[in-house]
Design a protein around this motif. Sequence first.
Motif: not given
Length: 200
Positions: A104-107, A131-133, A143-147, A167-184
Amino acid sequence: MYTTSTLLALGALLLRTVFAHGNITSPPARQPGPAMAAACGKPAVAAVMADPTTPLEDVTGAAGVPQCKLDLCRGAMFEDNTAQVQMYSAGDVVNMQAILPIPHEGPMNVSIIDTATNKAIGEPLISFETYADESLDVLPANNTDFSVTMPQLKAGQCTQAGECTMQWFWFGTSAQQTYESCVDFVMMPSGDGAAPVAPA
Ligand SMILES: [Cu+2]
């Protein structure tokens, strides 16, 4: 009259609730567990177990539950993840792997979060305006492999497990969906053990 792309879009809409969207697969990200069940309810944990890439909007029954910190790590708790705390030092380059089965495209950004305040410490370690356009035939490899490079923090900051999370944060703008994954993680003192003090 329906065009092919309309039908594809309709199909994507129907499949959206069935298939995955995205998360971080490496380093190991926070998983749901008993502490999350206590805070957010068992249906919330079941929703994440059923689809580990679900957006936080689809975490069943968790919205508005005061003790459930859905907007921090999608409700996943440090207490359920004490066995996978990463150890980093300033300057370490950390490779991150994401899966994006439904883009889903977004920041997007990856930031160090102070878990007590749910506020970012410093600037994002990496950020994308777009991202994720899903309109691209193939997503860019980064988008799937970065440092990211671990920054020099203030002395003592993020040295206790659970104090900070990446925290990896991604928001799909048109989907209006928020994604979060955390590495401790914890920051290890660099050099002789006396961490240099960064300017405030
Ligand atoms: Cu999605």
